[in-house]
Design a protein around this motif. Sequence first.
Motif, mmCIF file in Angstrom:
data_model
loop_
_atom_site.group_PDB
_atom_site.id
_atom_site.type_symbol
_atom_site.label_atom_id
_atom_site.label_comp_id
_atom_site.label_asym_id
_atom_site.label_seq_id
_atom_site.Cartn_x
_atom_site.Cartn_y
_atom_site.Cartn_z
ATOM 1 N N LYS A 1 29.780 40.605 32.844
ATOM 2 C CA LYS A 1 28.459 40.198 33.340
ATOM 3 C C LYS A 1 28.545 39.818 34.825
ATOM 4 N N SER A 2 27.384 39.728 35.440
ATOM 5 C CA SER A 2 27.334 39.413 36.862
ATOM 6 C C SER A 2 27.953 38.041 37.140
ATOM 7 N N GLY A 3 28.785 37.968 38.177
ATOM 8 C CA GLY A 3 29.360 36.689 38.574
ATOM 9 C C GLY A 3 30.580 36.277 37.788
ATOM 10 N N THR A 4 31.136 37.166 36.975
ATOM 11 C CA THR A 4 32.309 36.783 36.166
ATOM 12 C C THR A 4 33.617 36.934 36.948
ATOM 13 N N GLY A 5 33.546 37.573 38.101
ATOM 14 C CA GLY A 5 34.758 37.700 38.919
ATOM 15 C C GLY A 5 35.296 39.117 38.972
ATOM 16 N N LYS A 6 34.427 40.112 38.757
ATOM 17 C CA LYS A 6 34.913 41.502 38.730
ATOM 18 C C LYS A 6 35.522 41.892 40.084
ATOM 19 N N GLU A 7 34.823 41.473 41.148
ATOM 20 C CA GLU A 7 35.337 41.838 42.475
ATOM 21 C C GLU A 7 36.665 41.122 42.759
ATOM 22 N N LEU A 8 36.757 39.866 42.283
ATOM 23 C CA LEU A 8 37.997 39.109 42.486
ATOM 24 C C LEU A 8 39.171 39.832 41.807
ATOM 25 N N PHE A 9 38.918 40.350 40.623
ATOM 26 C CA PHE A 9 39.956 41.096 39.904
ATOM 27 C C PHE A 9 40.289 42.383 40.659
ATOM 28 N N GLU B 1 39.018 23.484 35.371
ATOM 29 C CA GLU B 1 39.883 23.961 36.449
ATOM 30 C C GLU B 1 39.061 24.584 37.569
ATOM 31 N N LEU B 2 38.059 25.377 37.174
ATOM 32 C CA LEU B 2 37.226 26.026 38.197
ATOM 33 C C LEU B 2 36.513 24.964 39.035
ATOM 34 N N THR B 3 35.974 23.946 38.351
ATOM 35 C CA THR B 3 35.259 22.886 39.070
ATOM 36 C C THR B 3 36.197 22.230 40.076
ATOM 37 N N ASN C 1 21.128 42.290 34.099
ATOM 38 C CA ASN C 1 20.779 43.663 34.486
ATOM 39 C C ASN C 1 19.702 43.639 35.579
ATOM 40 N N LYS C 2 20.184 43.857 36.821
ATOM 41 C CA LYS C 2 19.276 43.667 37.959
ATOM 42 C C LYS C 2 18.210 44.754 38.027
ATOM 43 N N LEU C 3 18.596 45.965 37.597
ATOM 44 C CA LEU C 3 17.627 47.059 37.658
ATOM 45 C C LEU C 3 16.420 46.729 36.772
ATOM 46 N N GLN D 1 46.444 34.771 42.477
ATOM 47 C CA GLN D 1 46.378 33.308 42.572
ATOM 48 C C GLN D 1 44.947 32.778 42.672
ATOM 49 N N HIS D 2 44.024 33.607 43.160
ATOM 50 C CA HIS D 2 42.652 33.103 43.330
ATOM 51 C C HIS D 2 41.871 33.116 42.026
ATOM 52 N N ILE D 3 42.426 33.806 41.023
ATOM 53 C CA ILE D 3 41.703 33.848 39.744
ATOM 54 C C ILE D 3 42.087 32.613 38.952
ATOM 55 N N LYS D 4 41.166 31.669 38.883
ATOM 56 C CA LYS D 4 41.466 30.405 38.206
ATOM 57 C C LYS D 4 41.049 30.486 36.741
ATOM 58 N N GLY D 5 41.695 29.650 35.939
ATOM 59 C CA GLY D 5 41.332 29.589 34.515
ATOM 60 C C GLY D 5 42.566 29.727 33.645
ATOM 61 N N GLU E 1 31.887 32.025 27.262
ATOM 62 C CA GLU E 1 32.896 32.286 26.229
ATOM 63 C C GLU E 1 34.219 31.597 26.548
ATOM 64 N N ARG E 2 34.298 30.927 27.687
ATOM 65 C CA ARG E 2 35.569 30.262 28.043
ATOM 66 C C ARG E 2 35.250 28.975 28.785
ATOM 67 N N LYS E 3 34.432 28.149 28.108
ATOM 68 C CA LYS E 3 33.961 26.938 28.781
ATOM 69 C C LYS E 3 35.110 26.000 29.149
ATOM 70 N N SER F 1 38.888 23.418 41.426
ATOM 71 C CA SER F 1 39.251 24.319 42.518
ATOM 72 C C SER F 1 38.099 24.430 43.528
ATOM 73 N N PHE F 2 36.857 24.552 43.025
ATOM 74 C CA PHE F 2 35.719 24.657 43.946
ATOM 75 C C PHE F 2 35.478 23.339 44.682
ATOM 76 N N LEU F 3 35.744 22.219 43.986
ATOM 77 C CA LEU F 3 35.582 20.928 44.652
ATOM 78 C C LEU F 3 36.513 20.815 45.843
ATOM 79 N N LEU G 1 33.912 50.423 43.803
ATOM 80 C CA LEU G 1 32.520 50.811 43.572
ATOM 81 C C LEU G 1 31.881 49.808 42.617
ATOM 82 N N ASP G 2 31.222 48.810 43.207
ATOM 83 C CA ASP G 2 30.597 47.777 42.389
ATOM 84 C C ASP G 2 29.280 48.311 41.839
ATOM 85 N N GLU G 3 28.900 47.834 40.671
ATOM 86 C CA GLU G 3 27.661 48.262 40.005
ATOM 87 C C GLU G 3 27.579 49.788 39.895
ATOM 88 N N ILE G 4 28.621 50.376 39.379
ATOM 89 C CA ILE G 4 28.705 51.840 39.272
ATOM 90 C C ILE G 4 27.570 52.406 38.411
HETATM 91 N N1 LIG Z 1 38.404 33.187 37.790
HETATM 92 C C1 LIG Z 1 37.869 32.813 38.969
HETATM 93 N N2 LIG Z 1 38.467 31.858 39.697
HETATM 94 C C2 LIG Z 1 37.918 31.436 40.849
HETATM 95 N N3 LIG Z 1 36.794 31.941 41.392
HETATM 96 C C3 LIG Z 1 36.168 32.890 40.715
HETATM 97 C C4 LIG Z 1 36.668 33.392 39.464
HETATM 98 N N4 LIG Z 1 35.843 34.363 39.037
HETATM 99 C C5 LIG Z 1 34.860 34.465 39.954
HETATM 100 N N5 LIG Z 1 35.053 33.595 40.958
HETATM 101 C C6 LIG Z 1 34.166 33.400 42.114
HETATM 102 O O1 LIG Z 1 32.820 33.603 41.649
HETATM 103 C C7 LIG Z 1 32.075 34.359 42.597
HETATM 104 C C8 LIG Z 1 31.572 35.636 41.940
HETATM 105 O O2 LIG Z 1 32.671 36.505 41.677
HETATM 106 P P1 LIG Z 1 32.586 38.106 41.868
HETATM 107 O O3 LIG Z 1 31.730 38.440 43.044
HETATM 108 O O4 LIG Z 1 33.962 38.619 41.811
HETATM 109 O O5 LIG Z 1 31.772 38.440 40.539
HETATM 110 P P2 LIG Z 1 31.238 39.875 40.058
HETATM 111 O O6 LIG Z 1 31.495 39.920 38.602
HETATM 112 O O7 LIG Z 1 31.826 40.950 40.907
HETATM 113 O O8 LIG Z 1 29.676 39.739 40.317
HETATM 114 P P3 LIG Z 1 28.568 40.931 40.465
HETATM 115 O O9 LIG Z 1 28.597 41.723 39.186
HETATM 116 O O10 LIG Z 1 27.281 40.163 40.601
HETATM 117 O O11 LIG Z 1 28.937 41.700 41.661
HETATM 118 C C9 LIG Z 1 33.002 34.614 43.763
HETATM 119 O O12 LIG Z 1 32.784 33.608 44.738
HETATM 120 C C10 LIG Z 1 34.381 34.492 43.167
HETATM 121 O O13 LIG Z 1 35.310 34.075 44.150
#
Ligand SMILES: Nc1ncnc2c1ncn2[C@@H]1O[C@H](COP(=O)(O)OP(=O)(O)OP(=O)(O)O)[C@@H](O)[C@H]1O
Length: 580
Positions: free
Chosen positions: A290-298, A442-444, A556-558, A259-263, A435-437, A446-448, A360-363
């Motif tokens: 890529k960084s910040g796309t929600g990998k950890e959320l998934f 919806e994301l805006t 790529n942080k490294l 439910q937390h994955i919006k879009g 790629e999914r503007k 939800s964050f609002l 294991l993030d950033e494997i």
């Molecule tokens: N589809 C989504 N719906 C709502 N929030 C999202 C979504 N995807 C990411 N976020 C939010 O964006 C932020 C970054 O997500 P996350 O840490 O999962 O990204 P990441 O790909 O693991 O980043 P990194 O590679 O830098 O570790 C978090 O606050 C997360 O809750």
Amino acid sequence: MKHVLPSLECLIRTDYSMIHLSNLSELEGAQHEAIGVPIFLENGQGRYGLLQLETASKLLDQSCVMDVAVVNIDDSLQSITQAFRVAPLAIVERNGKPVGYISSSDVIEATLQAFRHLEAFFSTTLETLNPDVAITLINEEGHVAVWTSGAEHIFSIRRDEIIGKPASDFFQVDRLQSLRTLKTGESAHKMQHRPRHDMFVLINSNPITLDDQIIGAVAAESDLTTQMRLHQELLQMTTKVHHLQKEVAMLSPSSDPFQHIKGTSKTIKNSIDTIRKISTTKATVLIQGKSGTGKELFAKGIHDSREGSSAPYIAINCGAIPAALFESELFGYERGAFSGADPKGKKGKVELASGGTLFLDEIGEMPLEMQVKLLRVLQERSYFPVGGTQLKRTDCRIIAATNRNLEQMIAEGSFREDLYYRLNVVSIEIPSLRERKEDIYELTQSFLQEFSLIYGRHIQSIAPDVFEDLLLYDWPGNIRELRNTIERLVIFSTDGEIRREYLPDNIYSGDKHIPVSNPMSYNLDIMKMDGAKFQAELDKFERNLLLQALASANGNKLSIAKQLGISRATLYNKLKRLNL
Ligand SMILES: Nc1ncnc2c1ncn2[C@@H]1O[C@H](COP(=O)(O)OP(=O)(O)OP(=O)(O)O)[C@@H](O)[C@H]1O
């Protein structure tokens, strides 16, 4: 569309006579049986002529014989038009032997018929597209050639008013994307656009080329004006009911772990569908994106879905652990394993994740010597703690994530191929926000909601040009960056309205833009600054620089750490402090 044209074979006529040049005298003065059908003459060496007489009486007059071209049965209709430059009929040969003739009038008729078919196909196809999408086409001169009912609806201009007229009579030239595409030859993809002052559309456009020449431009525009208004209304409504929703959620927590994955974009829906399937098994999962796309959320969603939210979920960032401490972090250590260690020994993350998930993030940042040990855990489900002699077993599920290209790292020798295949039992790629503007709305929203509750701000409206900037921006920091941006907007909007000028400088596309590359252009009065304000300005500047670095290094942080000459740990600390 070639199949719309008939083949040459379909147009062949066989009602003709062929007479050898040496037998010409046979026709003289006689009413030849073939009169009424074309009479061709042949000289036996592949040359033909056409008699232009109604009777054969004046036959021997050479001026009555017209040169005739020869075409091959396999030629295409397009390629034979040359043949009719000499005569209205042309002989058709198969394997060097005449099998009939074709006439220019038949070819013209067939071409016109094909054109009519094409027109019917074309107009029905256009009208079958989503009626909320306007398809418009302008020709080389910038005149409107196609105007669908979607276009009539969106722009309130009737087809009969605009077809054949210059598009610039109806729209300002600089506002019309198709005119720009026609001029520059550049395509546009999901571009936010304002054809008129009161209108917001998302546009795709392409130049139309024929024989390497631009002969027009086509544009598909979907109207966002209503969507934006609806979002405003929805925003007001949902903020009002959000408190209630929260309470209901606490009483009966949602059973959907995702439910937390919006879009709702197609790409994110596909990703969610894939993880729903993955989650039914305990398979190792590799999440790429890529960084910040929600990998950890998934990863958390997969865990909650199968292992359950009460089972341990242990996340570690492989990029943030110094190589020397990696093994003890992961596998723990026995008492007295090394000097400086906790004398009682310490459990490793693998053990802590027992019965649950180890994320294991950033494997890609895992040192090579650790990769071998992780491979063993994956293969044999066992490991030795540092300083220990007793093999420990583990049953945790491993989910790994990376924003690096592991296949390229394998080729460069910095990632083990065998580990890659072990991790990649099931893999999923999370799309970047650019790629999914369409998910930005919806994301805006939800964050609002989230931040308006946290900061106690009742947000009533968002200026439409805020969305314009949000949609234009490329989002190198992906959803994390969008989330931070919305947090900032909520903090700034003390009167309940989110305004464009609250956007950070790198996103705001209006005239107050400050180029981040030139710190001297900041118009700040240093004498009026206290320490906190000074630090805030420094942070803002550093944040912008790091965002640019993240964008140019594809997250790529490294490589950023190397380029900036700082350690990886320093870079991680900075990113964390600046909420990146
Ligand atoms: N589809 C989504 N719906 C709502 N929030 C999202 C979504 N995807 C990411 N976020 C939010 O964006 C932020 C970054 O997500 P996350 O840490 O999962 O990204 P990441 O790909 O693991 O980043 P990194 O590679 O830098 O570790 C978090 O606050 C997360 O809750």
